[in-house]
Design a protein around this motif. Structure first.
Motif, PDB file in Angstrom:
ATOM      1  N   LEU A  46      23.556  28.897 -42.295  1.00  0.00           N
ATOM      2  CA  LEU A  46      23.427  28.084 -41.084  1.00  0.00           C
ATOM      3  C   LEU A  46      23.758  28.858 -39.814  1.00  0.00           C
ATOM      4  N   TRP A  47      24.729  29.756 -39.905  1.00  0.00           N
ATOM      5  CA  TRP A  47      25.149  30.452 -38.686  1.00  0.00           C
ATOM      6  C   TRP A  47      24.222  31.606 -38.328  1.00  0.00           C
ATOM      7  N   THR A  48      23.323  31.986 -39.223  1.00  0.00           N
ATOM      8  CA  THR A  48      22.317  32.979 -38.843  1.00  0.00           C
ATOM      9  C   THR A  48      21.185  32.320 -38.081  1.00  0.00           C
ATOM     10  N   ARG A  49      21.086  30.991 -38.188  1.00  0.00           N
ATOM     11  CA  ARG A  49      20.026  30.257 -37.484  1.00  0.00           C
ATOM     12  C   ARG A  49      20.544  29.536 -36.250  1.00  0.00           C
ATOM     13  N   ASN A  50      21.816  29.153 -36.266  1.00  0.00           N
ATOM     14  CA  ASN A  50      22.420  28.454 -35.133  1.00  0.00           C
ATOM     15  C   ASN A  50      23.797  29.045 -34.856  1.00  0.00           C
ATOM     16  N   ARG A  51      23.991  29.499 -33.645  1.00  0.00           N
ATOM     17  CA  ARG A  51      25.294  30.035 -33.270  1.00  0.00           C
ATOM     18  C   ARG A  51      26.352  28.935 -33.378  1.00  0.00           C
ATOM     19  N   PRO A  52      27.491  29.234 -34.013  1.00  0.00           N
ATOM     20  CA  PRO A  52      28.552  28.226 -34.071  1.00  0.00           C
ATOM     21  C   PRO A  52      28.998  27.805 -32.672  1.00  0.00           C
ATOM     22  N   ILE A  53      29.373  26.550 -32.531  1.00  0.00           N
ATOM     23  CA  ILE A  53      29.872  26.041 -31.249  1.00  0.00           C
ATOM     24  C   ILE A  53      31.390  26.029 -31.304  1.00  0.00           C
ATOM     25  N   PRO A  54      32.066  26.902 -30.556  1.00  0.00           N
ATOM     26  CA  PRO A  54      33.531  26.945 -30.583  1.00  0.00           C
ATOM     27  C   PRO A  54      34.137  25.643 -30.052  1.00  0.00           C
ATOM     28  N   PHE A  55      35.361  25.394 -30.454  1.00  0.00           N
ATOM     29  CA  PHE A  55      36.021  24.150 -30.086  1.00  0.00           C
ATOM     30  C   PHE A  55      36.175  24.008 -28.575  1.00  0.00           C
ATOM     31  N   ASP A  56      36.559  25.094 -27.882  1.00  0.00           N
ATOM     32  CA  ASP A  56      36.756  24.977 -26.437  1.00  0.00           C
ATOM     33  C   ASP A  56      35.446  24.668 -25.720  1.00  0.00           C
ATOM     34  N   GLU A  57      34.329  25.176 -26.249  1.00  0.00           N
ATOM     35  CA  GLU A  57      33.028  24.874 -25.669  1.00  0.00           C
ATOM     36  C   GLU A  57      32.662  23.407 -25.919  1.00  0.00           C
ATOM     37  N   PHE A  58      32.967  22.909 -27.112  1.00  0.00           N
ATOM     38  CA  PHE A  58      32.724  21.504 -27.439  1.00  0.00           C
ATOM     39  C   PHE A  58      33.482  20.595 -26.474  1.00  0.00           C
ATOM     40  N   VAL A  59      34.730  20.939 -26.207  1.00  0.00           N
ATOM     41  CA  VAL A  59      35.562  20.121 -25.321  1.00  0.00           C
ATOM     42  C   VAL A  59      35.046  20.161 -23.890  1.00  0.00           C
ATOM     43  N   ALA A  60      34.604  21.330 -23.440  1.00  0.00           N
ATOM     44  CA  ALA A  60      34.272  21.517 -22.025  1.00  0.00           C
ATOM     45  C   ALA A  60      32.878  21.065 -21.643  1.00  0.00           C
ATOM     46  N   SER A  61      31.952  21.027 -22.599  1.00  0.00           N
ATOM     47  CA  SER A  61      30.546  20.861 -22.253  1.00  0.00           C
ATOM     48  C   SER A  61      29.910  19.660 -22.945  1.00  0.00           C
ATOM     49  N   GLN A  62      29.362  18.748 -22.149  1.00  0.00           N
ATOM     50  CA  GLN A  62      28.614  17.627 -22.713  1.00  0.00           C
ATOM     51  C   GLN A  62      27.405  18.132 -23.504  1.00  0.00           C
ATOM     52  N   ASP A  63      26.736  19.155 -22.975  1.00  0.00           N
ATOM     53  CA  ASP A  63      25.579  19.704 -23.683  1.00  0.00           C
ATOM     54  C   ASP A  63      25.976  20.249 -25.057  1.00  0.00           C
ATOM     55  N   ALA A  64      27.125  20.915 -25.116  1.00  0.00           N
ATOM     56  CA  ALA A  64      27.583  21.459 -26.402  1.00  0.00           C
ATOM     57  C   ALA A  64      27.903  20.331 -27.382  1.00  0.00           C
ATOM     58  N   ARG A  65      28.521  19.269 -26.879  1.00  0.00           N
ATOM     59  CA  ARG A  65      28.831  18.127 -27.754  1.00  0.00           C
ATOM     60  C   ARG A  65      27.546  17.464 -28.254  1.00  0.00           C
ATOM     61  N   ASP A  66      26.579  17.306 -27.362  1.00  0.00           N
ATOM     62  CA  ASP A  66      25.305  16.721 -27.771  1.00  0.00           C
ATOM     63  C   ASP A  66      24.632  17.576 -28.846  1.00  0.00           C
ATOM     64  N   GLU A  67      24.668  18.899 -28.655  1.00  0.00           N
ATOM     65  CA  GLU A  67      24.037  19.793 -29.617  1.00  0.00           C
ATOM     66  C   GLU A  67      24.774  19.773 -30.955  1.00  0.00           C
ATOM     67  N   ALA A  68      26.104  19.716 -30.910  1.00  0.00           N
ATOM     68  CA  ALA A  68      26.880  19.673 -32.153  1.00  0.00           C
ATOM     69  C   ALA A  68      26.521  18.442 -32.978  1.00  0.00           C
ATOM     70  N   TRP A  69      26.393  17.302 -32.309  1.00  0.00           N
ATOM     71  CA  TRP A  69      26.040  16.079 -33.033  1.00  0.00           C
ATOM     72  C   TRP A  69      24.579  16.092 -33.466  1.00  0.00           C
TER      73      TRP A  69
END
Length: 251
Positions: A46-69
Motif C-alpha cells: 500500500l505504501w508504494t502506491r500511496n504515501r503514508p499520511i503522518p499524524f501531524d499532517e492529519f491533525v493540521a490539514s482538512q485535505d489530509a484527513r479527507d484523503e485518509a478517510w
C-alpha cells in the motif's frame, strides 16, 4: 538456526511448542496476506502506491484527513471480506489449549479477535482499523457513522462531543505508541519461554524490540517469515516459509 526445509522446521517447531509452557505469538502483516489483506512495505504494498499520511499532517490539514478517510473507505470491502487464515486459526487453537495467554500484533485488521481470541488477549501495538476514535476526547465511533458523515458532507468526520477530528483507531507515523499495550507486550515477552515472531519484517521500532526482550529474558525465539529479518541471527529457529503452511498442523 535456519531450517533447511519446511518439514524440518515444522518438526523442530513442534518440539518447541510441545515443551513450552507459555508461548507468546507476535504477528505482522505476513500472517494476513493469505486472507486478502495487502501489506504496506513490500513491493506493490500500500505504501508504494500511496504515501503514508503522518499524524501531524492529519491533525493540521482538512485535505489530509479527507484523503485518509477516502483511502480507508476504498479498502472497506477488502477488510470486510477478510476471514482468519490458517496462521490465525492455529494461534487460536494454541490459545484455547492454554499455551498462549495473549497475542501481540502489529496488525490492525481485527482477525485475531475474529479467530476466537478474546479482545482483551489481543495486544494491538498499531491499533485497529475496524472502528474510529476522536483524537481529542477519545470517544469511540463506528465506521458506518463515519461513512455517513463523509458521504453527506464530503469531508472527514469530527467528534460530536468535542469537535476534534475523528480518526480510525490506528497508530500513524508520528503518533505516540499506546503505553498500556507496550507495557503488556513487554511483560508477556519477559514472562514466556517460547516467543514466535511471525510475518513481521522486524524493522518498525519500538515494536521490533519486543522479540529481543523475550530472548534476553531467556525465551526461545522462533522467526517465521518468508524474507530474512535483522533478528535472524538472534533466533533459535528461523523458518523462511509461508506461515499458513508452517502452522497448519496446529489448527
Amino acid at each position: 538456526m535456519i531450517a533447511q526445509t519446511l518439514a524440518s522446521g515444522v518438526e523442530q517447531l513442534g518440539d518447541m511448542i510441545a515443551s513450552a509452557s507459555v508461548i507468546v505469538p507476535f504477528t505482522g502483516a505476513g500472517i494476513s496476506t493469505e486472507c486478502g489483506i495487502p501489506d504496506f512495505r513490500s513491493p506493490g504494498g500500500l505504501w508504494t502506491r500511496n504515501r503514508p499520511i503522518p499524524f501531524d499532517e492529519f491533525v493540521a490539514s482538512q485535505d489530509a484527513r479527507d484523503e485518509a478517510w477516502r483511502r480507508r473507505f476504498a479498502l472497506e470491502r477488502t477488510f470486510a471480506a477478510a476471514r482468519p487464515g490458517r496462521g490465525h486459526r492455529a494461534i487460536a487453537a494454541l490459545y484455547r489449549a492454554g499455551k498462549v495467554p495473549a497475542v501481540i500484533t502489529q496488525n490492525i485488521d481485527n482477525l485475531h479477535q475474529a479467530s476466537g481470541i478474546a479482545a482483551d488477549a489481543v495486544i494491538e501495538l498499531h491499533g485497529n482499523t475496524s472502528y474510529a476514535r476522536c483524537i481529542g476526547c477519545g470517544a469511540r465511533y463506528e465506521l458506518d457513522w463515519a461513512k455517513q458523515v463523509y458521504d453527506w458532507t464530503g469531508h472527514a468526520p469530527d467528534c460530536t462531543a468535542c469537535g476534534e477530528p475523528v480518526k480510525t483507531a490506528t497508530i500513524s507515523f508520528g503518533q505516540s505508541m499506546p503505553d498500556g499495550e507496550m507495557r503488556r507486550a513487554a511483560e508477556l515477552a519477559r514472562g514466556c519461554d517460547l516467543f514466535l515472531a511471525m510475518g513481521s519484517s522486524l524493522v518498525v521500532w519500538p515494536a521490533a524490540g519486543i522479540p529481543t526482550m523475550a530472548k534476553q529474558a531467556g525465551a526461545k525465539l522462533v522467526i517465521v517469515n518468508k524474507e530474512p529479518t535483522d533478528q535472524d541471527d538472534l533466533a533459535d529457529l528461523v523458518i523462511r516459509h509461508d506461515i499458513g503452511d508452517t502452522l497448519v498442523k496446529w489448527i
